[in-house]
Motif scaffolding. Structure first.
Motif, PDB file in Angstrom:
ATOM      1  N   GLN A 247       6.078  10.275 -12.960  1.00 21.37           N
ATOM      2  CA  GLN A 247       6.439  10.299 -11.542  1.00 21.37           C
ATOM      3  C   GLN A 247       6.640   8.860 -11.062  1.00 21.37           C
ATOM      4  O   GLN A 247       5.737   8.030 -11.171  1.00 21.37           O
ATOM      5  CB  GLN A 247       5.333  10.968 -10.722  1.00 21.37           C
ATOM      6  CG  GLN A 247       5.583  10.961  -9.214  1.00 21.37           C
ATOM      7  CD  GLN A 247       4.379  11.458  -8.423  1.00 21.37           C
ATOM      8  OE1 GLN A 247       3.298  11.609  -8.974  1.00 21.37           O
ATOM      9  NE2 GLN A 247       4.570  11.693  -7.149  1.00 21.37           N
ATOM     10  N   GLN A 248       7.789   8.571 -10.534  1.00 19.26           N
ATOM     11  CA  GLN A 248       8.088   7.228 -10.005  1.00 19.26           C
ATOM     12  C   GLN A 248       7.883   7.215  -8.493  1.00 19.26           C
ATOM     13  O   GLN A 248       8.369   8.082  -7.778  1.00 19.26           O
ATOM     14  CB  GLN A 248       9.527   6.833 -10.330  1.00 19.26           C
ATOM     15  CG  GLN A 248       9.913   5.455  -9.804  1.00 19.26           C
ATOM     16  CD  GLN A 248      11.331   5.087 -10.168  1.00 19.26           C
ATOM     17  OE1 GLN A 248      11.670   4.977 -11.341  1.00 19.26           O
ATOM     18  NE2 GLN A 248      12.183   4.925  -9.162  1.00 19.26           N
ATOM     19  N   ILE A 249       7.140   6.218  -8.026  1.00 24.34           N
ATOM     20  CA  ILE A 249       6.826   6.091  -6.604  1.00 24.34           C
ATOM     21  C   ILE A 249       7.331   4.749  -6.105  1.00 24.34           C
ATOM     22  O   ILE A 249       6.985   3.700  -6.652  1.00 24.34           O
ATOM     23  CB  ILE A 249       5.309   6.191  -6.363  1.00 24.34           C
ATOM     24  CG1 ILE A 249       4.788   7.552  -6.836  1.00 24.34           C
ATOM     25  CG2 ILE A 249       4.975   5.980  -4.884  1.00 24.34           C
ATOM     26  CD1 ILE A 249       3.290   7.630  -6.954  1.00 24.34           C
ATOM     27  N   ASP A 250       8.158   4.772  -5.076  1.00 26.98           N
ATOM     28  CA  ASP A 250       8.633   3.549  -4.435  1.00 26.98           C
ATOM     29  C   ASP A 250       7.648   3.171  -3.342  1.00 26.98           C
ATOM     30  O   ASP A 250       7.417   3.933  -2.409  1.00 26.98           O
ATOM     31  CB  ASP A 250      10.030   3.767  -3.859  1.00 26.98           C
ATOM     32  CG  ASP A 250      10.702   2.462  -3.446  1.00 26.98           C
ATOM     33  OD1 ASP A 250       9.990   1.549  -2.976  1.00 26.98           O
ATOM     34  OD2 ASP A 250      11.926   2.358  -3.599  1.00 26.98           O
ATOM     35  N   LEU A 251       7.059   1.977  -3.471  1.00 25.51           N
ATOM     36  CA  LEU A 251       6.040   1.544  -2.520  1.00 25.51           C
ATOM     37  C   LEU A 251       6.631   0.974  -1.236  1.00 25.51           C
ATOM     38  O   LEU A 251       5.890   0.602  -0.332  1.00 25.51           O
ATOM     39  CB  LEU A 251       5.136   0.499  -3.178  1.00 25.51           C
ATOM     40  CG  LEU A 251       4.351   1.004  -4.389  1.00 25.51           C
ATOM     41  CD1 LEU A 251       3.647  -0.143  -5.083  1.00 25.51           C
ATOM     42  CD2 LEU A 251       3.351   2.080  -3.982  1.00 25.51           C
TER      43      LEU A 251
END
Length: 288
Positions: A247-251
């Motif tokens: 899962q990729q999360i953009d901060l």
């Protein structure tokens, strides 16, 4: 269509199909890091009250205990542990602390080492003794390799069940987004690391290169950090971690985020380096 456009299309397709979900994240600032620690490059926790911190190349051969208000509570000089380029920290279930001295910006180093320290929480003096775990990459034959194969810098690792897992930082030109995963024993000695897998993160060098990593205490979640993104890996096995659910999360920030660690199994702590009066914060992120 040019070959460059074809390559970018294929990379984009790969990312869409391999990363199951991308979300926007929010970091909560919980403290200013100490002003004397401008280049925090790695963090590790023993409890929910403080973190142990190191700085990277050009700084002291010391580890620092910083509470969650941002105050230095203790510092220990590392004996037998020269700070060539300390880039990350991790711990094991016996309380040992590991310093990853594997920063290798130019890909020229032949003296890569991980320092193994006893539990710093139990040290009474102002010094702590390190053992050396020296290693090399099995697929690096030139120092440095050609610019398109600059895959042998590293700023991230974690420990699990007797092994250390090192995740490399890509410095290739042109940038192709590849990161490599290696494994080596957590015992004093000299080793050729075992290559596990490679993975393409994404194609923007500033935000797609891995700068830190950690694993939750229950062993179910691995967190990888870059300057603005987190990848959470779950449902994996340790023989092929990168085939797990990613899962990729953009901060929603693009500061120089260099450190990540689990405070508990669903809470992450992060920090960034201080530069031009920006950054130098300790952040908290809650996994949804």
């Amino acid at each position: 269509m040019s070959m460059i456009l074809v390559q970018r299309f294929l990379m984009a397709f790969y990312i869409i199909t391999q990363v199951n979900c991308q979300e926007m994240g929010k970091l909560n600032v919980i403290a200013d890091m100490p002003s004397s620690l401008k280049e925090s490059s790695g963090m590790a926790t023993y409890n929910q009250k403080a973190v142990w911190v190191v700085e990277d190349s050009g700084n002291h051969d010391k580890i620092y205990k910083v509470d969650l208000s941002g105050d230095i509570k203790e510092e220990l000089e590392v004996k037998n542990g020269k700070n060539h380029d300390w880039e990350d920290l991790t711990t094991d279930t016996n309380g040992n602390l590991y310093i990853g001295d594997f920063g290798n910006n130019t890909n020229k180093r032949k003296n890569l080492v991980i320092y193994k320290l006893p539990n710093p929480e139990k040290e009474n003096g102002d010094k702590i003794t390190a053992e050396k775990i020296e290693f090399n990459y099995p697929n690096q034959n030139k120092f440095p390799p050609k610019k398109s194969k600059l895959y042998f810098d590293a700023e991230a690792f974690f420990h699990w069940n007797g092994f250390l897992y090192v995740i490399t930082k890509n410095r290739s030109r042109p940038y192709d987004g590849k990161t490599m995963l290696y494994r080596l024993p957590d015992k004093k000695g000299e080793y050729e690391a075992t290559f596990i897998a490679e993975w393409t993160t994404c194609l923007e060098q500033d935000s797609c290169s891995i700068t830190s990593a950690d694993i939750s205490s229950d062993g179910k979640t691995i967190a990888l950090l870059s300057n603005g993104l987190i990848w959470l890996i779950t449902d994996f096995n340790f023989e092929n971690i990168l085939e797990g659910n990613i899962q990729q999360i953009d901060l929603a920030v693009r500061s120089q985020l260099e450190s990540i660690c689990f405070l508990d199994d669903t809470t992450l702590l992060l920090s960034d380096e201080r530069s031009n009066h920006e950054g130098g914060n300790l952040y908290q992120y809650t996994i949804q």
